[in-house]
Design a protein around this motif. Structure first.
Motif, PDB file in Angstrom:
ATOM      1  N   ILE A   1      -8.755   0.867   6.325  1.00 15.47           N
ATOM      2  CA  ILE A   1      -8.641   1.117   5.099  1.00 15.47           C
ATOM      3  C   ILE A   1      -7.247   1.169   4.660  1.00 15.47           C
ATOM      4  O   ILE A   1      -6.608   0.538   3.889  1.00 15.47           O
ATOM      5  N   GLY A   2      -6.366   2.249   5.239  1.00 17.16           N
ATOM      6  CA  GLY A   2      -5.087   2.740   4.879  1.00 17.16           C
ATOM      7  C   GLY A   2      -3.986   1.458   5.205  1.00 17.16           C
ATOM      8  O   GLY A   2      -3.442   1.168   4.277  1.00 17.16           O
ATOM      9  N   PHE A   3      -3.996   0.944   6.303  1.00 10.29           N
ATOM     10  CA  PHE A   3      -2.891  -0.025   6.596  1.00 10.29           C
ATOM     11  C   PHE A   3      -3.345  -1.261   5.580  1.00 10.29           C
ATOM     12  O   PHE A   3      -1.966  -1.525   4.973  1.00 10.29           O
ATOM     13  N   PRO A   4      -4.272  -1.841   5.433  1.00  8.25           N
ATOM     14  CA  PRO A   4      -4.249  -3.157   4.410  1.00  8.25           C
ATOM     15  C   PRO A   4      -3.837  -2.755   2.811  1.00  8.25           C
ATOM     16  O   PRO A   4      -3.289  -3.344   2.422  1.00  8.25           O
ATOM     17  N   VAL A   5      -4.447  -1.350   2.557  1.00  9.94           N
ATOM     18  CA  VAL A   5      -3.832  -0.807   1.357  1.00  9.94           C
ATOM     19  C   VAL A   5      -2.490  -0.655   1.126  1.00  9.94           C
ATOM     20  O   VAL A   5      -1.669  -0.711   0.041  1.00  9.94           O
ATOM     21  N   MET A   6      -1.785  -0.190   2.191  1.00  6.93           N
ATOM     22  CA  MET A   6      -0.276   0.221   2.122  1.00  6.93           C
ATOM     23  C   MET A   6       0.349  -1.081   2.051  1.00  6.93           C
ATOM     24  O   MET A   6       1.205  -1.209   1.196  1.00  6.93           O
ATOM     25  N   ALA A   7      -0.179  -2.205   2.764  1.00  2.00           N
ATOM     26  CA  ALA A   7       0.703  -3.497   2.593  1.00  2.00           C
ATOM     27  C   ALA A   7       0.446  -3.931   1.020  1.00  2.00           C
ATOM     28  O   ALA A   7       1.421  -4.449   0.421  1.00  2.00           O
ATOM     29  N   ALA A   8      -0.555  -3.730   0.473  1.00  2.00           N
ATOM     30  CA  ALA A   8      -0.822  -4.126  -0.940  1.00  2.00           C
ATOM     31  C   ALA A   8       0.037  -3.369  -1.817  1.00  2.00           C
ATOM     32  O   ALA A   8       0.572  -4.080  -2.715  1.00  2.00           O
ATOM     33  N   GLU A   9       0.197  -1.989  -1.576  1.00  2.00           N
ATOM     34  CA  GLU A   9       0.987  -1.117  -2.414  1.00  2.00           C
ATOM     35  C   GLU A   9       2.352  -1.753  -2.443  1.00  2.00           C
ATOM     36  O   GLU A   9       3.249  -1.973  -3.548  1.00  2.00           O
ATOM     37  N   ILE A  10       2.801  -1.883  -1.243  1.00  2.00           N
ATOM     38  CA  ILE A  10       4.294  -2.183  -0.967  1.00  2.00           C
ATOM     39  C   ILE A  10       4.540  -3.807  -1.754  1.00  2.00           C
ATOM     40  O   ILE A  10       5.641  -3.748  -2.338  1.00  2.00           O
ATOM     41  N   THR A  11       3.722  -4.468  -1.623  1.00  2.00           N
ATOM     42  CA  THR A  11       3.755  -5.919  -2.131  1.00  2.00           C
ATOM     43  C   THR A  11       3.771  -5.811  -3.663  1.00  2.00           C
ATOM     44  O   THR A  11       4.571  -6.541  -4.423  1.00  2.00           O
ATOM     45  N   ILE A  12       2.933  -4.902  -4.352  1.00  2.00           N
ATOM     46  CA  ILE A  12       3.001  -4.789  -5.581  1.00  2.00           C
ATOM     47  C   ILE A  12       4.407  -4.503  -6.360  1.00  2.00           C
ATOM     48  O   ILE A  12       4.946  -4.719  -7.353  1.00  2.00           O
TER      49      ILE A  12
ATOM     50  N   ALA B   1      -6.873  10.169   5.358  1.00  2.00           N
ATOM     51  CA  ALA B   1      -6.230   8.976   5.743  1.00  2.00           C
ATOM     52  C   ALA B   1      -5.164   8.797   4.479  1.00  2.00           C
ATOM     53  O   ALA B   1      -4.155   8.399   4.734  1.00  2.00           O
ATOM     54  N   PHE B   2      -5.703   8.728   3.293  1.00  2.00           N
ATOM     55  CA  PHE B   2      -4.982   8.173   2.215  1.00  2.00           C
ATOM     56  C   PHE B   2      -3.962   9.236   2.043  1.00  2.00           C
ATOM     57  O   PHE B   2      -2.674   8.735   1.643  1.00  2.00           O
ATOM     58  N   PHE B   3      -4.293  10.557   1.929  1.00  2.00           N
ATOM     59  CA  PHE B   3      -3.153  11.585   1.575  1.00  2.00           C
ATOM     60  C   PHE B   3      -1.885  11.407   2.733  1.00  2.00           C
ATOM     61  O   PHE B   3      -0.841  11.431   2.239  1.00  2.00           O
ATOM     62  N   SER B   4      -2.559  11.276   3.999  1.00  2.00           N
ATOM     63  CA  SER B   4      -1.224  11.471   5.059  1.00  2.00           C
ATOM     64  C   SER B   4      -0.701   9.968   4.974  1.00  2.00           C
ATOM     65  O   SER B   4       0.909  10.171   5.301  1.00  2.00           O
ATOM     66  N   LEU B   5      -1.195   8.759   4.616  1.00  2.00           N
ATOM     67  CA  LEU B   5      -0.293   7.927   4.590  1.00  2.00           C
ATOM     68  C   LEU B   5       0.494   7.736   3.226  1.00  2.00           C
ATOM     69  O   LEU B   5       0.970   6.674   2.848  1.00  2.00           O
ATOM     70  N   SER B   6       0.134   8.783   2.284  1.00  2.00           N
ATOM     71  CA  SER B   6       0.632   8.468   0.831  1.00  2.00           C
ATOM     72  C   SER B   6       0.343   7.557   0.230  1.00  2.00           C
ATOM     73  O   SER B   6       1.187   6.710  -0.633  1.00  2.00           O
ATOM     74  N   LEU B   7      -0.877   7.309   0.257  1.00  2.00           N
ATOM     75  CA  LEU B   7      -1.488   6.074  -0.439  1.00  2.00           C
ATOM     76  C   LEU B   7      -2.328   6.362  -1.901  1.00  2.00           C
ATOM     77  O   LEU B   7      -2.668   7.554  -1.733  1.00  2.00           O
ATOM     78  N   GLY B   8      -2.581   5.247  -2.467  1.00  2.00           N
ATOM     79  CA  GLY B   8      -3.569   5.564  -3.618  1.00  2.00           C
ATOM     80  C   GLY B   8      -2.957   6.120  -4.884  1.00  2.00           C
ATOM     81  O   GLY B   8      -3.651   6.052  -6.030  1.00  2.00           O
ATOM     82  N   MET B   9      -1.891   6.468  -4.883  1.00  2.00           N
ATOM     83  CA  MET B   9      -1.180   6.939  -6.316  1.00  2.00           C
ATOM     84  C   MET B   9       0.053   6.037  -6.657  1.00  2.00           C
ATOM     85  O   MET B   9       0.809   6.638  -7.583  1.00  2.00           O
TER      86      MET B   9
END
Ligand code: TRP
Length: 447
Positions: free
Chosen positions: A57-68, A222-230
């Motif tokens: 979940i985290g890795f794909p979302v991370m790629a998405a965030e950086i791309t946006i 996982a979201f918190f640690s990867l700094s994702l979702g915000m």
């Protein structure tokens, strides 16, 4: 509103982004929250689900965030607005800004504890027990507020300067040093009789412990640690050069984050069993307010049993490194609301950093006096807020912007991307697997 390029800024080097994103990821989440959750919520079973959440979940979302971020060159609110006309998604960006503000407000208080422990080690060594006890008292509101203020001040100072070579260089030296100290401590702990039971608890999963609550907690972690979702990585991605290979950078950051969390767990969980076998009372409660003490009880106890100048030196270095790791995380948390204010209201960087940081400190001061709020904020804004944001980011990229367009953006820095497996697999994760898994976990946790 027009904004000068100096106020927006960009990374100096390819490494600059990776270091900043890894610095944002590696923090208290890895060394303080993760080992505590593993120890109190299911051991190896928790570790397993956490790894699954991170990679699937985290890795794909991370790629998405950086791309946006790179596509739009904007803060989270402006980014959604720049890419699509949909009126709803800028609100998702705004929710991200709110989560950043609220997470930062309690994060500085915990970071302050870590910072205080660096000095506690010195005072303990010299036998100044009154000063040492003062620093270790996590319930002392005034002391908590003072150290949190110092921490917020440092964060604001760095944000006003932009990402300088100084931070890049400091981060580069810090990571290997942090890993080095953790490894030394692991070797020490594993050599003691009484720790092997902890290694087993950490590495041999008891599958019967897996339930909806555990999965929900591991996903939030996982979201918190990867700094994702915000939108922290939307913001960092907005300063990114077109030549950067986004999937590769995301993979590197994910591995660095998981690697350090794994090592921290391998240190703390066996150390906890070791402490128990030596009759040291570890009160690992379920609530965050009491589990806050877990890592802060075990590590100083360990440094003290090593004893002498060596124990002190290890202790001081460890807590200073932890404070720096926390600082590179608070920077990313503050950068999100600051970039929002700069982009959307045309405020100068300096003024934005001081007013936003100062405003957040008012909430921090409240948390400092009532640490029980850490648990509430963490639940609402980290455990629920971040996965919810991640879910909406997946919907945005999968169904509004479209994954093909995201891949076109990634292609600038990764010429052969269309021939890779990534192109076949990533859209499936973003459109179906990630949003379905996140939604399922959020819902099952409540029923
Ligand atoms: N990832 C950091 C940690 O593990 C915390 C953090 C920094 C964060 N920036 C963030 C969490 C942005 C969520 C979003 O300690």
């Amino acid at each position: 509103m027009a904004v000068t390029t100096t106020d927006r800024g960009s990374w100096n080097s390819k490494l600059g982004f990776i270091l900043a994103a890894a610095g944002s990821a590696v923090g208290l989440g890895n060394i303080w929250a993760f080992p505590t959750k593993v120890a109190t919520e299911g051991g190896a079973a928790y570790l397993l689900i956490y790894l699954l959440c991170t990679f699937a979940i985290g890795f794909p979302v991370m790629a998405a965030e950086i791309t946006i971020g790179r596509r739009s060159g904007k803060n989270p609110v402006g980014a959604f607005r720049a890419i699509s006309d949909n009126k709803f998604f800028p609100l998702v960006g705004l929710w991200g800004v709110v989560c950043g503000v609220m997470i930062l407000s309690f994060y500085t208080v915990i970071a302050g504890w870590a910072f205080g422990f660096a000095f506690e080690e010195i005072f303990y060594f010299f036998g100044w027990s009154a000063a040492a006890d003062w620093l270790t008292d996590t319930g002392n509101g005034l002391k908590n507020a003072i150290i949190a203020a110092v921490f917020m001040f440092g964060t604001i100072k760095i944000i006003t300067g932009g990402v300088s070579d100084g931070i890049e260089r400091a981060t580069k030296a810090m990571m290997p040093l942090l890993i080095g100290i953790i490894v030394i401590m692991i070797v020490y702990v594993l050599m003691q009789p009484g720790s092997s039971e902890g290694v087993r608890a950490y590495l041999l999963p008891d599958f019967s412990k897996i339930n909806a609550g555990l999965i929900f907690s591991a996903m939030g972690q996982a979201f918190f640690s990867l700094s994702l979702g915000m939108g922290a990585l939307i913001t960092y991605g907005s300063y990114l050069n077109k030549k950067e290979n986004i999937p590769q950078a995301a993979a590197f950051v994910t591995l660095a984050d998981v690697g350090i969390a794994f090592l921290a767990g391998l240190l703390i969980v066996p150390a906890m069993y070791l402490a128990q076998s030596q009759g040291i009372n570890i009160s690992a409660g379920g609530s965050l307010a009491s589990s806050t003490d877990l890592v802060f009880q075990i590590l100083p106890a360990l440094f003290h049993t090593i004893g002498g100048g060596v124990g002190m030196l290890l202790g001081v270095t460890f807590f200073l490194l932890l404070s720096i790791a926390a600082l590179t995380s608070t920077i990313s948390l503050l950068e999100v609301p600051v970039s929002y204010v700069i982009d959307e209201f045309g405020v100068k960087r300096k003024k934005a950093a001081w007013s936003v940081g100062g405003g957040i400190f008012v909430i921090s001061a409240l948390v400092a006096f009532f640490p029980v709020m850490i648990g509430w904020f963490d639940y609402l804004f980290s455990s629920i807020g971040l996965p919810l944001g991640g879910f909406l980011i997946c919907l945005f990229v999968g169904y509004f912007w479209k994954t093909e367009n995201a891949i076109n953006e990634m292609e600038y820095g990764f010429a052969g991307i269309k021939q890779t497996l990534f192109v076949k697999v990533w859209p499936v994760f973003i459109k179906y697997i990630c949003p379905a898994a996140i939604l399922y976990n959020l819902i099952t946790n409540f029923i």
